[in-house]
Design a protein around this motif. Structure first.
Motif, PDB file in Angstrom:
ATOM      1  N   ILE A   1      98.247  18.714 -39.798  1.00  0.00           N
ATOM      2  CA  ILE A   1      97.596  17.612 -39.095  1.00  0.00           C
ATOM      3  C   ILE A   1      98.155  16.287 -39.602  1.00  0.00           C
ATOM      4  O   ILE A   1      98.390  15.373 -38.829  1.00  0.00           O
ATOM      5  CB  ILE A   1      96.072  17.677 -39.273  1.00  0.00           C
ATOM      6  CG1 ILE A   1      95.518  18.926 -38.576  1.00  0.00           C
ATOM      7  CG2 ILE A   1      95.396  16.445 -38.700  1.00  0.00           C
ATOM      8  CD1 ILE A   1      94.051  19.153 -38.801  1.00  0.00           C
ATOM      9  N   ARG A   2      98.349  16.225 -40.891  1.00  0.00           N
ATOM     10  CA  ARG A   2      98.864  14.974 -41.465  1.00  0.00           C
ATOM     11  C   ARG A   2     100.244  14.663 -40.898  1.00  0.00           C
ATOM     12  O   ARG A   2     100.539  13.506 -40.573  1.00  0.00           O
ATOM     13  CB  ARG A   2      98.920  15.095 -42.976  1.00  0.00           C
ATOM     14  CG  ARG A   2      99.338  13.806 -43.633  1.00  0.00           C
ATOM     15  CD  ARG A   2      99.278  13.899 -45.118  1.00  0.00           C
ATOM     16  NE  ARG A   2      99.650  12.618 -45.690  1.00  0.00           N
ATOM     17  CZ  ARG A   2      99.993  12.438 -46.925  1.00  0.00           C
ATOM     18  NH1 ARG A   2      99.997  13.452 -47.751  1.00  0.00           N
ATOM     19  NH2 ARG A   2     100.322  11.256 -47.365  1.00  0.00           N
ATOM     20  N   ASN A  14     100.187   2.547 -38.934  1.00  0.00           N
ATOM     21  CA  ASN A  14      98.880   2.634 -39.566  1.00  0.00           C
ATOM     22  C   ASN A  14      99.054   3.180 -40.978  1.00  0.00           C
ATOM     23  O   ASN A  14      99.150   4.383 -41.203  1.00  0.00           O
ATOM     24  CB  ASN A  14      97.948   3.531 -38.742  1.00  0.00           C
ATOM     25  CG  ASN A  14      96.521   3.421 -39.186  1.00  0.00           C
ATOM     26  OD1 ASN A  14      96.223   2.950 -40.272  1.00  0.00           O
ATOM     27  ND2 ASN A  14      95.615   3.877 -38.327  1.00  0.00           N
ATOM     28  N   TRP A  15      99.073   2.293 -41.944  1.00  0.00           N
ATOM     29  CA  TRP A  15      99.335   2.679 -43.333  1.00  0.00           C
ATOM     30  C   TRP A  15      98.150   3.415 -43.956  1.00  0.00           C
ATOM     31  O   TRP A  15      98.317   4.151 -44.924  1.00  0.00           O
ATOM     32  CB  TRP A  15      99.702   1.454 -44.156  1.00  0.00           C
ATOM     33  CG  TRP A  15     100.925   0.788 -43.619  1.00  0.00           C
ATOM     34  CD1 TRP A  15     100.989  -0.411 -42.995  1.00  0.00           C
ATOM     35  CD2 TRP A  15     102.242   1.317 -43.609  1.00  0.00           C
ATOM     36  NE1 TRP A  15     102.275  -0.675 -42.590  1.00  0.00           N
ATOM     37  CE2 TRP A  15     103.073   0.380 -42.965  1.00  0.00           C
ATOM     38  CE3 TRP A  15     102.821   2.508 -44.066  1.00  0.00           C
ATOM     39  CZ2 TRP A  15     104.429   0.578 -42.772  1.00  0.00           C
ATOM     40  CZ3 TRP A  15     104.181   2.692 -43.878  1.00  0.00           C
ATOM     41  CH2 TRP A  15     104.966   1.741 -43.236  1.00  0.00           C
ATOM     42  N   VAL A  16      96.976   3.227 -43.408  1.00  0.00           N
ATOM     43  CA  VAL A  16      95.800   3.931 -43.941  1.00  0.00           C
ATOM     44  C   VAL A  16      95.961   5.442 -43.741  1.00  0.00           C
ATOM     45  O   VAL A  16      95.722   6.227 -44.658  1.00  0.00           O
ATOM     46  CB  VAL A  16      94.504   3.427 -43.261  1.00  0.00           C
ATOM     47  CG1 VAL A  16      93.299   4.235 -43.710  1.00  0.00           C
ATOM     48  CG2 VAL A  16      94.298   1.955 -43.557  1.00  0.00           C
ATOM     49  N   THR A  17      96.398   5.832 -42.545  1.00  0.00           N
ATOM     50  CA  THR A  17      96.575   7.272 -42.298  1.00  0.00           C
ATOM     51  C   THR A  17      97.765   7.822 -43.078  1.00  0.00           C
ATOM     52  O   THR A  17      97.757   8.984 -43.476  1.00  0.00           O
ATOM     53  CB  THR A  17      96.778   7.561 -40.798  1.00  0.00           C
ATOM     54  OG1 THR A  17      97.886   6.814 -40.318  1.00  0.00           O
ATOM     55  CG2 THR A  17      95.540   7.219 -40.017  1.00  0.00           C
ATOM     56  N   GLN A  23      93.631  16.318 -48.148  1.00  0.00           N
ATOM     57  CA  GLN A  23      92.228  16.709 -48.283  1.00  0.00           C
ATOM     58  C   GLN A  23      91.302  15.784 -47.501  1.00  0.00           C
ATOM     59  O   GLN A  23      90.301  16.229 -46.934  1.00  0.00           O
ATOM     60  CB  GLN A  23      91.822  16.730 -49.752  1.00  0.00           C
ATOM     61  CG  GLN A  23      92.506  17.831 -50.535  1.00  0.00           C
ATOM     62  CD  GLN A  23      92.194  17.731 -52.018  1.00  0.00           C
ATOM     63  OE1 GLN A  23      91.644  16.746 -52.473  1.00  0.00           O
ATOM     64  NE2 GLN A  23      92.573  18.766 -52.754  1.00  0.00           N
ATOM     65  N   ASP A  24      91.618  14.498 -47.452  1.00  0.00           N
ATOM     66  CA  ASP A  24      90.797  13.565 -46.678  1.00  0.00           C
ATOM     67  C   ASP A  24      90.835  13.911 -45.191  1.00  0.00           C
ATOM     68  O   ASP A  24      89.818  13.866 -44.506  1.00  0.00           O
ATOM     69  CB  ASP A  24      91.265  12.127 -46.877  1.00  0.00           C
ATOM     70  CG  ASP A  24      90.863  11.565 -48.234  1.00  0.00           C
ATOM     71  OD1 ASP A  24      90.043  12.204 -48.934  1.00  0.00           O
ATOM     72  OD2 ASP A  24      91.380  10.485 -48.593  1.00  0.00           O
ATOM     73  N   PHE A  25      92.019  14.245 -44.701  1.00  0.00           N
ATOM     74  CA  PHE A  25      92.134  14.650 -43.306  1.00  0.00           C
ATOM     75  C   PHE A  25      91.343  15.926 -43.040  1.00  0.00           C
ATOM     76  O   PHE A  25      90.669  16.052 -42.020  1.00  0.00           O
ATOM     77  CB  PHE A  25      93.601  14.859 -42.907  1.00  0.00           C
ATOM     78  CG  PHE A  25      94.344  13.571 -42.691  1.00  0.00           C
ATOM     79  CD1 PHE A  25      94.125  12.814 -41.555  1.00  0.00           C
ATOM     80  CD2 PHE A  25      95.266  13.138 -43.618  1.00  0.00           C
ATOM     81  CE1 PHE A  25      94.810  11.638 -41.354  1.00  0.00           C
ATOM     82  CE2 PHE A  25      95.961  11.954 -43.420  1.00  0.00           C
ATOM     83  CZ  PHE A  25      95.729  11.208 -42.292  1.00  0.00           C
ATOM     84  N   CYS A  29      88.214  16.251 -40.445  1.00  0.00           N
ATOM     85  CA  CYS A  29      88.277  17.212 -39.346  1.00  0.00           C
ATOM     86  C   CYS A  29      87.097  18.185 -39.414  1.00  0.00           C
ATOM     87  O   CYS A  29      86.486  18.493 -38.385  1.00  0.00           O
ATOM     88  CB  CYS A  29      89.594  17.975 -39.366  1.00  0.00           C
ATOM     89  SG  CYS A  29      90.996  16.967 -38.886  1.00  0.00           S
ATOM     90  N   ASP A  30      86.770  18.667 -40.601  1.00  0.00           N
ATOM     91  CA  ASP A  30      85.625  19.563 -40.757  1.00  0.00           C
ATOM     92  C   ASP A  30      84.332  18.874 -40.332  1.00  0.00           C
ATOM     93  O   ASP A  30      83.493  19.459 -39.649  1.00  0.00           O
ATOM     94  CB  ASP A  30      85.501  20.043 -42.205  1.00  0.00           C
ATOM     95  CG  ASP A  30      86.606  21.011 -42.584  1.00  0.00           C
ATOM     96  OD1 ASP A  30      87.236  21.582 -41.668  1.00  0.00           O
ATOM     97  OD2 ASP A  30      86.826  21.189 -43.803  1.00  0.00           O
TER      98      ASP A  30
END
Length: 83
Positions: A1-2, A14-17, A23-25, A29-30
């Motif tokens: 996904i990343r 988008n530097w945040v993504t 793990q944050d993604f 998603c969960d």
């Protein structure tokens, strides 16, 4: 996904993504999937409840079978029936 985020032109600057770990993604998603599941379950419960109410109202308004013997409605007819 990343990798999909990194390759997508919508998130190119988008530097945040890009700075977030995998793990944050996964957590995000969960979380979103759980929200969708709860909404789906709520919709199913509402449909079941609507069907129950519909069945109950049908049972209440169902015609009652009448017997062939009719009760007299006027006083004179009642007197003749009693005699």
């Amino acid at each position: 996904i990343r990798n999909a985020f990194q390759m997508c032109p919508l998130f190119y600057f988008n530097w945040v993504t890009k700075a977030r770990p995998t793990q944050d993604f996964q957590r995000r998603c969960d979380y979103l999937l759980n929200i969708l599941r709860k909404e789906k379950e709520r919709d199913i419960q509402k449909k079941k409840e609507a069907l129950r109410k519909k069945k109950i109202t049908r049972a209440k308004t169902a015609p009652i079978l009448k017997s062939n013997s009719k009760k007299p409605t006027t006083k004179s007819a009642r007197k003749q029936a009693e005699a």
